[in-house]
Design an enzyme around this catalytic site. Sequence first.
Site, PDB file in Angstrom:
ATOM      1  N   ARG A 184      11.654  -5.312   6.585  1.00 16.28           N
ATOM      2  CA  ARG A 184      12.360  -5.184   5.318  1.00 16.28           C
ATOM      3  C   ARG A 184      13.861  -5.466   5.469  1.00 16.28           C
ATOM      4  O   ARG A 184      14.587  -5.514   4.514  1.00 16.28           O
ATOM      5  CB  ARG A 184      12.119  -3.763   4.802  1.00 16.28           C
ATOM      6  CG  ARG A 184      12.516  -3.474   3.398  1.00 16.28           C
ATOM      7  CD  ARG A 184      11.734  -2.271   2.944  1.00 16.28           C
ATOM      8  NE  ARG A 184      12.281  -1.558   1.820  1.00 16.28           N
ATOM      9  CZ  ARG A 184      12.866  -0.378   1.906  1.00 16.28           C
ATOM     10  NH1 ARG A 184      13.034   0.221   3.072  1.00 16.28           N
ATOM     11  NH2 ARG A 184      13.279   0.236   0.813  1.00 16.28           N
ATOM     12  N   ALA A 242       2.899   1.864   3.072  1.00 16.57           N
ATOM     13  CA  ALA A 242       4.110   1.030   3.084  1.00 16.57           C
ATOM     14  C   ALA A 242       5.220   1.680   2.265  1.00 16.57           C
ATOM     15  O   ALA A 242       6.381   1.688   2.674  1.00 16.57           O
ATOM     16  CB  ALA A 242       3.802  -0.364   2.536  1.00 16.57           C
ATOM     17  N   CYS A 292       0.820  -1.215   0.000  1.00 14.10           N
ATOM     18  CA  CYS A 292       0.000   0.000   0.000  1.00 14.10           C
ATOM     19  C   CYS A 292       0.857   1.269   0.000  1.00 14.10           C
ATOM     20  O   CYS A 292       2.070   1.227   0.151  1.00 14.10           O
ATOM     21  CB  CYS A 292      -0.926  -0.015   1.207  1.00 14.10           C
ATOM     22  SG  CYS A 292      -0.050   0.178   2.771  1.00 14.10           S
TER      23      CYS A 292
END
Length: 536
Positions: A92, A61, A58
């Site tokens: 991440r 993000a 999204c």
Amino acid sequence: YTNGLPDPSELKEEILKKYPRKVAKKRAKAMVVNDPSEGQEIMANVRTIPGIITQRGCTYAGCKGVVLGPTRDIINITHGPIGCGFYSWLTRRNQTKPAEGEDNYMPYAFSTDMQDENIVFGGEQKLKTAIREAFEIFKPSAISIFSTCPVGLIGDDVHAVAREMKAELGINIFGFSCEGYRGVSQSAGHHIANNGIFKHVVGNTDRERTGKFQVNLMGEYNIGGDAFEIERIFEECGITLLSTYSGNSTVESFAYSHTADLNMVMCHRSINYIAEMMEEKYGVPWIKVNFIGAESTAKSLRKLADYFGDDELKAKVEEVIEREMVKVKKVAEEVKPKVEGKLAMMFVGGSRAHHYQDLFNELGIKTVSAGYEFAHRDDYEGREVIPNIKIDADTRNIEDLEVTKDEEHFRDDLVTKKTELEKEGYTFKDYQGMMPEMSKNALVVDDVNHWETEKLIDFYKPDIFCAGIKEKYVVQKYGVPLKQLHSYDYGGPYAAFGGAVNFYKEMERMLATNIWKLVDTPWKHEPEIVGSISIE
Ligand code: CFN
Ligand code: HCA
């Protein structure tokens, strides 16, 4: 496939047959049987069709997780439900290395933890309280606020709160309207983040020159320590890195990054906006680089040295390349015979599905099919190549042709200049996108979905599939190993020379074995298990 790649046109037809007519029409444009000589078009950066299982993320993000997440000296507050903050917190694998005594807020997940009550009555007060609390505890020099979906739906004004708190606390505070549902994917979040950083941070301070060649590295996020390896190489070449957007970074360095001589852009998709704005406002030119793959790294370093046109730098760069390549070649020679000819597929983000093909090529591994989740057409098709860079101030001065590249008459001048420079041996090929650099008949698919993934695996029987956590276990149940090109699983760095060595070894570990072919799934033989329960 020793005689080139097979024509996947029938596969494409078979995939499309399953869809309703309208959906098939749309998906047909997002799947291209590649022909690099054709200048083909692909449909990209469009809304995912509801009902299709996409791998996209999204806007929040892209803004919070991707662009600002890796910056350690700013407190990033997620205004929203706790899940948004939690799932964008270090998953991440973006690493950082603060200097002794320097602030690092990355190990914390800051969130307003919105509840039903805030959805009904508004969350601005809770946000103010969170900002005051964060300030009291940590005394940071900057705080930013990231809006999640409900914030936009209920109408909390994060920018007004930021202004009020900035005046009250006397530090830099700014907000992002990066609600998850905005735009088509995380790509919109990159753009929003770029605009916000440029507006609120870049140019805030100046800095005395500390090196002869001052650069920023853009679009490198220090996943698995990639930026550390690139930093090592820069240092050995005598190149001063002012700031990286945004791996191993600080907002303090963003504030004076406009004093650089040059911006090097690695992931163009996520950071091109700041590069463009910095060129326009401060006259800092940018060039495209790629530090994924040993050959690409060498090429990018040479491009940098050519830009500055300094003989000493050129010699130093050659020395570093030569020294590093000895180590790289040694491992490549060991690994290549074991993995050569294997087939890879990669579906990731907005630049790695292209960049990692270079690393695979170095081992003789073929990419049969690839695509991005959220890239735009220029990332696939390439963009017009214009030498808007200073190459050599004395002999090939094209400075006066910079900046106005959007104006047609200047554009013609630039194209003429480009032809001249090409005759002199310069190549501008690196600006090309994924498709011109892929083999004929490779299948390029934008925003690949679950159904298409299964059909692709059946057809190509790849030896390795590269994607993310959402695909990993589904693909592995097919007996195909999956390498995460987002988080690198637990590995890395894979960038630059040392990274190439790590990647070769990883490919040896994953591919020089038959173990995956032995994987079988129970539902192959027993698709439905019928059971019964009794309730007393
Ligand atoms: S680190 Fe980058 S390299 S920033 Fe981007 S487009 Fe994502 S988070 Mo995942 S791994 Fe991926 Fe790229 Fe640029 Fe990463 S390919 S999807 S938004 N990406
Ligand atoms: C994101 C981040 C992500 C997700 C990776 C994945 C990343 O898109 O919000 O799906 O495995 O690299 O962490 O791309």
